[in-house]
Design an enzyme around this catalytic site. Sequence first.
Site, PDB file in Angstrom:
ATOM      1  N   GLU A  44       0.828  -1.214   0.000  1.00 38.86           N
ATOM      2  CA  GLU A  44       0.000   0.000   0.000  1.00 38.86           C
ATOM      3  C   GLU A  44       0.859   1.259   0.000  1.00 38.86           C
ATOM      4  OE1 GLU A  44      -3.030   0.409  -0.659  1.00 38.86           O
ATOM      5  OE2 GLU A  44      -3.583  -1.697  -0.656  1.00 38.86           O
ATOM      6  N   TYR A 127      -5.936   6.333   5.064  1.00 33.41           N
ATOM      7  CA  TYR A 127      -6.104   5.374   3.961  1.00 33.41           C
ATOM      8  C   TYR A 127      -5.396   4.055   4.276  1.00 33.41           C
ATOM      9  CZ  TYR A 127      -5.377   2.815  -0.273  1.00 33.41           C
ATOM     10  OH  TYR A 127      -5.320   1.787  -1.173  1.00 33.41           O
ATOM     11  N   ASP A 145      -8.999   6.616  -0.975  1.00 34.05           N
ATOM     12  CA  ASP A 145      -7.964   7.355  -1.717  1.00 34.05           C
ATOM     13  C   ASP A 145      -8.623   7.987  -2.939  1.00 34.05           C
ATOM     14  OD1 ASP A 145      -8.472   5.231  -3.369  1.00 34.05           O
ATOM     15  OD2 ASP A 145      -6.378   4.640  -3.619  1.00 34.05           O
TER      16      ASP A 145
END
Length: 357
Positions: A44, A127, A145
């Site tokens: 991520e 996020y 996001d």
Amino acid sequence: MACAPTSQDLYAQLPGLLLPWYRENARDLPWRRDREPYHVWVSEIMLQQTRVEAVRGYYIRFLEALPTVQALAQVVEEQLLKLWEGLGYYSRARNLKKAAQVIVAQWGGRFPQTAKELLTLPGIGPYTAGAIASICFNQPVAAVDGNVLRIAARITADPQPMDTPQAKKAVSAALTAVYPADCGAFTQALMELGATVCTPRSPQCALCPVQAICQGRAQGLAEKLPVLSEKRAKRIEERTVFLLDCGGRIALDKRAGKGLLAGLWQLPNVAGHLTPQAALQTAADLGTHPQQLLREVHRPHIFTHIRWEMTCYWIQCAAAPAPFAWADAQMVKGQYALPTAFRQFVSDWLAEQGPEG
Ligand code: SF4
């Protein structure tokens, strides 16, 4: 006459439409093979501002070199930055290491499981906390996001600017309220829809699993949404860069510890655009005994708020003075992490050193 559905009605239908589609269509990505928090976290962070295809190789190399959070906590900075070289936003890599150290020191090497706890770690914002909490620990927390904001704006035909903290908060709350039992799959399904179907410029509405409820599509607005706030224009700076070659080694120096590209290696450079004569004089002032100007290359490099207009002079030199590090091709390839702004010029030089260089 039927009432128009509210936004929350629309959100409530998403899990039922998205999950079957995701099971059928999910791409096979290296970080999706398990729900190990270390793997999800690294992927991520790498995927922020970077395309999946660009991340794939980086992710595999990174985990080969640093297979555990303990290994990451102990990595030396030069190796970390080399593994990150070319991905940009290098503070992400440094924060990964800082957070790994906290996980080892304060959490006994195990990841905290709630979004609130994850948010206390360096470099982890809402996020990433939502992604890890939902994918790895099956908690109903949205990971919002730009992809998810775009989907939300289109499904609800929301004409408000979406890149604001208020919009993010509202979308996050609306999604969190409709999370199904398989939280991780829902988070990933939203990510997948944004990456492969509801893309920024050409949404594939005819293939979309949520087309039946999408108000943006129904109103012919899909491509016009989301609305974004007006961005400030990028500042333009000219820079003159020196590729100083002394007998097959080039001069590198380290950037200051703060500011843009902090602490990374670079080609020597100065602000402004120098003429070839002035560039040769500057190379002489640096004590490199310039012999010949071999090449002049112009290229831009774009950062978030700045655009560098770069002129690189490739100069053959007869002296290799300190305080520069002088690196041959093998050292440049294996040891020094150079950001893309400079790597682009060094790649030309490496290509000319040949396979043995
Ligand atoms: Fe996006 Fe089109 Fe799907 Fe709506 S129907 S979510 S605009 S791809």
